[in-house]
Structures are given as C-alpha cells and as structure tokens.
Motif scaffolding. Sequence first.
Motif, PDB file in Angstrom:
ATOM      1  N   ALA A  46      80.625  25.891  10.428  1.00 53.54           N
ATOM      2  CA  ALA A  46      79.580  26.908  10.545  1.00 53.54           C
ATOM      3  C   ALA A  46      80.097  28.147  11.267  1.00 53.54           C
ATOM      4  O   ALA A  46      79.767  29.275  10.881  1.00 53.54           O
ATOM      5  CB  ALA A  46      78.373  26.325  11.281  1.00 53.54           C
ATOM      6  N   CYS A  47      80.898  27.956  12.291  1.00 52.37           N
ATOM      7  CA  CYS A  47      81.469  29.078  13.043  1.00 52.37           C
ATOM      8  C   CYS A  47      82.387  29.918  12.157  1.00 52.37           C
ATOM      9  O   CYS A  47      82.352  31.143  12.189  1.00 52.37           O
ATOM     10  CB  CYS A  47      82.230  28.536  14.258  1.00 52.37           C
ATOM     11  SG  CYS A  47      82.979  29.793  15.294  1.00 52.37           S
ATOM     12  N   VAL A  49      82.367  30.063   8.787  1.00 49.18           N
ATOM     13  CA  VAL A  49      81.569  30.681   7.722  1.00 49.18           C
ATOM     14  C   VAL A  49      80.823  31.896   8.264  1.00 49.18           C
ATOM     15  O   VAL A  49      80.689  32.922   7.584  1.00 49.18           O
ATOM     16  CB  VAL A  49      80.600  29.647   7.108  1.00 49.18           C
ATOM     17  CG1 VAL A  49      79.572  30.313   6.215  1.00 49.18           C
ATOM     18  CG2 VAL A  49      81.381  28.599   6.325  1.00 49.18           C
ATOM     19  N   GLN A  50      80.349  31.802   9.506  1.00 49.95           N
ATOM     20  CA  GLN A  50      79.619  32.910  10.128  1.00 49.95           C
ATOM     21  C   GLN A  50      80.505  34.150  10.243  1.00 49.95           C
ATOM     22  O   GLN A  50      80.008  35.275  10.198  1.00 49.95           O
ATOM     23  CB  GLN A  50      79.135  32.475  11.510  1.00 49.95           C
ATOM     24  CG  GLN A  50      78.241  33.465  12.198  1.00 49.95           C
ATOM     25  CD  GLN A  50      77.757  32.961  13.549  1.00 49.95           C
ATOM     26  OE1 GLN A  50      78.328  32.044  14.129  1.00 49.95           O
ATOM     27  NE2 GLN A  50      76.707  33.563  14.051  1.00 49.95           N
ATOM     28  N   LYS A  51      81.804  33.956  10.364  1.00 45.85           N
ATOM     29  CA  LYS A  51      82.742  35.083  10.445  1.00 45.85           C
ATOM     30  C   LYS A  51      83.087  35.643   9.069  1.00 45.85           C
ATOM     31  O   LYS A  51      83.851  36.599   8.967  1.00 45.85           O
ATOM     32  CB  LYS A  51      84.037  34.625  11.132  1.00 45.85           C
ATOM     33  CG  LYS A  51      83.859  34.250  12.574  1.00 45.85           C
ATOM     34  CD  LYS A  51      85.175  33.757  13.148  1.00 45.85           C
ATOM     35  CE  LYS A  51      85.004  33.290  14.571  1.00 45.85           C
ATOM     36  NZ  LYS A  51      86.274  32.794  15.124  1.00 45.85           N
TER      37      LYS A  51
END
Length: 99
Positions: A46-47, A49-51
Amino acid sequence: MSLIISKYMSKLINNSDFKEDNSHNKKAYEFIAKHLPVTYVDLTIACIVQKGQTPPSKALIRNVRNKTIFRNDILLALVEVAYENKQAIEKIKLLTSET
C-alpha cells in the motif's frame, strides 16, 4: 567456460556483500527489526502504490526484509511502515496512560 561463469558469480556475491555493509542499510534493518508489524507485507505494498510505483510481489518484499535481495525503494517503504507502526504504538501508550 565454467571458470568464466564462476568468476562473474563471485563478483556478484561480493557486490551484494558490499551493499549490506552500508551503515544506513544496517540502521534501517535494525529499525525494521524493532518496529515492523507482523502484517508488514500488505502495508508495504500500500505504501509503494501510494507513491505511484508498481507494486512488487509479496515474495520480493519478504526477500528484501530477510536481506536476500537489496532494493532501496522497498527498504524505504519497509522503514516507513515500521515508523508508522512505532508512532501508532507510542500514541496508544500516551492515550492509555493514566496521568
């Protein structure tokens, strides 16, 4: 022919060992060992993908965590997940402490 292959393979192994000797990597792995939650794989994806990056496989994340593969982008995401977990634990302690 096998002599040439083994010569190049030994260079690859030596390069991997060199990367592990960097002090910032050692500090990152020490921090991860202390603060990374058990459910780190999905949080790391998730971290990343958030970037806006392409998500790596779960196996790749575990390999970086176990120092089998060295990828700075995944290591950074692991440190960020560990930092968020550390902050959450500290906030829980603060809110539940009796003053």
